[in-house]
Scaffold this motif. Sequence first.
Motif, PDB file in Angstrom:
ATOM      1  N   GLN A 333     124.615 -59.454  76.466  1.00  0.00           N
ATOM      2  CA  GLN A 333     124.453 -60.514  75.473  1.00  0.00           C
ATOM      3  C   GLN A 333     125.203 -60.160  74.189  1.00  0.00           C
ATOM      4  O   GLN A 333     125.038 -59.078  73.630  1.00  0.00           O
ATOM      5  CB  GLN A 333     122.974 -60.720  75.140  1.00  0.00           C
ATOM      6  CG  GLN A 333     122.748 -61.831  74.127  1.00  0.00           C
ATOM      7  CD  GLN A 333     121.273 -62.091  73.864  1.00  0.00           C
ATOM      8  OE1 GLN A 333     120.417 -61.758  74.687  1.00  0.00           O
ATOM      9  NE2 GLN A 333     120.961 -62.701  72.733  1.00  0.00           N
ATOM     10  N   VAL A 334     126.024 -61.106  73.732  1.00  0.00           N
ATOM     11  CA  VAL A 334     126.771 -60.894  72.487  1.00  0.00           C
ATOM     12  C   VAL A 334     126.546 -62.034  71.496  1.00  0.00           C
ATOM     13  O   VAL A 334     127.162 -62.067  70.428  1.00  0.00           O
ATOM     14  CB  VAL A 334     128.280 -60.733  72.755  1.00  0.00           C
ATOM     15  CG1 VAL A 334     128.547 -59.476  73.574  1.00  0.00           C
ATOM     16  CG2 VAL A 334     128.843 -61.974  73.454  1.00  0.00           C
ATOM     17  N   GLY A 335     125.677 -62.967  71.840  1.00  0.00           N
ATOM     18  CA  GLY A 335     125.426 -64.070  70.927  1.00  0.00           C
ATOM     19  C   GLY A 335     124.451 -65.069  71.506  1.00  0.00           C
ATOM     20  O   GLY A 335     123.866 -64.858  72.572  1.00  0.00           O
ATOM     21  N   LEU A 336     124.282 -66.187  70.782  1.00  0.00           N
ATOM     22  CA  LEU A 336     123.330 -67.218  71.176  1.00  0.00           C
ATOM     23  C   LEU A 336     123.884 -68.607  70.882  1.00  0.00           C
ATOM     24  O   LEU A 336     124.701 -68.780  69.967  1.00  0.00           O
ATOM     25  CB  LEU A 336     122.013 -67.058  70.413  1.00  0.00           C
ATOM     26  CG  LEU A 336     121.113 -65.873  70.753  1.00  0.00           C
ATOM     27  CD1 LEU A 336     119.966 -65.797  69.750  1.00  0.00           C
ATOM     28  CD2 LEU A 336     120.559 -66.003  72.170  1.00  0.00           C
ATOM     29  N   LEU A 337     123.427 -69.576  71.657  1.00  0.00           N
ATOM     30  CA  LEU A 337     123.615 -70.983  71.331  1.00  0.00           C
ATOM     31  C   LEU A 337     122.347 -71.429  70.622  1.00  0.00           C
ATOM     32  O   LEU A 337     121.249 -71.332  71.187  1.00  0.00           O
ATOM     33  CB  LEU A 337     123.837 -71.806  72.593  1.00  0.00           C
ATOM     34  CG  LEU A 337     123.926 -73.323  72.398  1.00  0.00           C
ATOM     35  CD1 LEU A 337     125.213 -73.683  71.657  1.00  0.00           C
ATOM     36  CD2 LEU A 337     123.869 -74.044  73.732  1.00  0.00           C
ATOM     37  N   LEU A 338     122.465 -71.910  69.391  1.00  0.00           N
ATOM     38  CA  LEU A 338     121.311 -72.220  68.562  1.00  0.00           C
ATOM     39  C   LEU A 338     121.404 -73.636  68.006  1.00  0.00           C
ATOM     40  O   LEU A 338     122.499 -74.114  67.680  1.00  0.00           O
ATOM     41  CB  LEU A 338     121.218 -71.247  67.379  1.00  0.00           C
ATOM     42  CG  LEU A 338     121.093 -69.758  67.699  1.00  0.00           C
ATOM     43  CD1 LEU A 338     121.381 -68.947  66.439  1.00  0.00           C
ATOM     44  CD2 LEU A 338     119.693 -69.464  68.221  1.00  0.00           C
ATOM     45  N   ALA A 339     120.253 -74.291  67.862  1.00  0.00           N
ATOM     46  CA  ALA A 339     120.219 -75.570  67.158  1.00  0.00           C
ATOM     47  C   ALA A 339     120.355 -75.315  65.665  1.00  0.00           C
ATOM     48  O   ALA A 339     119.884 -74.303  65.147  1.00  0.00           O
ATOM     49  CB  ALA A 339     118.910 -76.296  67.450  1.00  0.00           C
TER      50      ALA A 339
END
Length: 353
Positions: A333-339
């Motif tokens: 994991q290197v990041g996120l999809l966020l609202a």
Amino acid sequence: MPFPALTETSRVPEPGTLPQHVPLAAQIRDGLVESIHYGSLIAVSAEAAGTKTLFTAGDPLSAFYPRSTLKPLQAVAMVRAGLDLPADLLALAAASHSGAAMHRDGAARILQLHGLPAGALENSTDLPYGVREREEWLRAGGTPTRLAQNCSGKHAAMAATCVINGWSVQGYLDPSHPLQKLVAETVRELTGEEPAGTSTDGCGTPLFALTLRGMARAFGRLASAGLHTGASPADGAEAAVADAIRRHPEMVGGEERDVTELMRRMPGLLAKDGFEGVQLVGLPDGRAFAVKISDGGDRARMPVTVRALAALDVDTAPLADLATGTVFGGGRQVGLLLATDFPAATSPAPDTL
């Protein structure tokens, strides 16, 4: 190869006529914004004086195609016309199912209950929609069929409604058919809107251009039908459809589908997804919201949905894993999809319904 000629239905709109969508979700890779998903949404509540806007983002009054989120409204029209099915099959009538055996068999049961052959279906042919279901179907030598297509439950129910009313089954998708006239009338009533335009959905049914506010209003009505003080006899069809969907979320979507998980984890919530990044949610107290992701991509739909629920003071702890999307790099994991924090910087749309 030359580009095809533009027609009136495919001509690129002028920039000033495009919906004014805003950022609703962002993909972050190692601290840098990699991608942004724009869109619009609105949350409403039912009040004695009409529909009240709770919060908005983007351009919720621009017309859009609700796609499969229309299915619960279409199911209401059919129940009003005498369709009487067990709850699991009524949920299937409002479904964009994954094409598992229970879905295909369910659509076949609706036909059999009304003396109809599989050939009565007029939807498009397709492989099962669910990834696992499609792979299993192909391994078994399956090919595209009408029963496997994700709208087969709705189409079986439409054909059955024609039998019940003595209408011609052949041609039931024609906008001039009595069934489709009833559907159009029901959509107008539930949304409180006159469609801004019409088209044809992927499965072949008539499709109406509406606003996010109108669709949210309809889902608030369905979600609260029969549960609020002063419910009228006309709420019966809405209550039947909403109850069937809540009781059988596995028929509305399927295993590994986020819309099914959303309803399983949040009892009482009514939800329906649609192609091109559309999500509708209704709460038992009559509050509801509608989401449209402008690029039609699906991955931002659920994080935005969870964020909208939180903005309505709903406890979203059971939805923690649906609230973000994981960004991978090299298998880690290197990041996120966020609202985004969209409700904080929005202004309400006028209340006219």
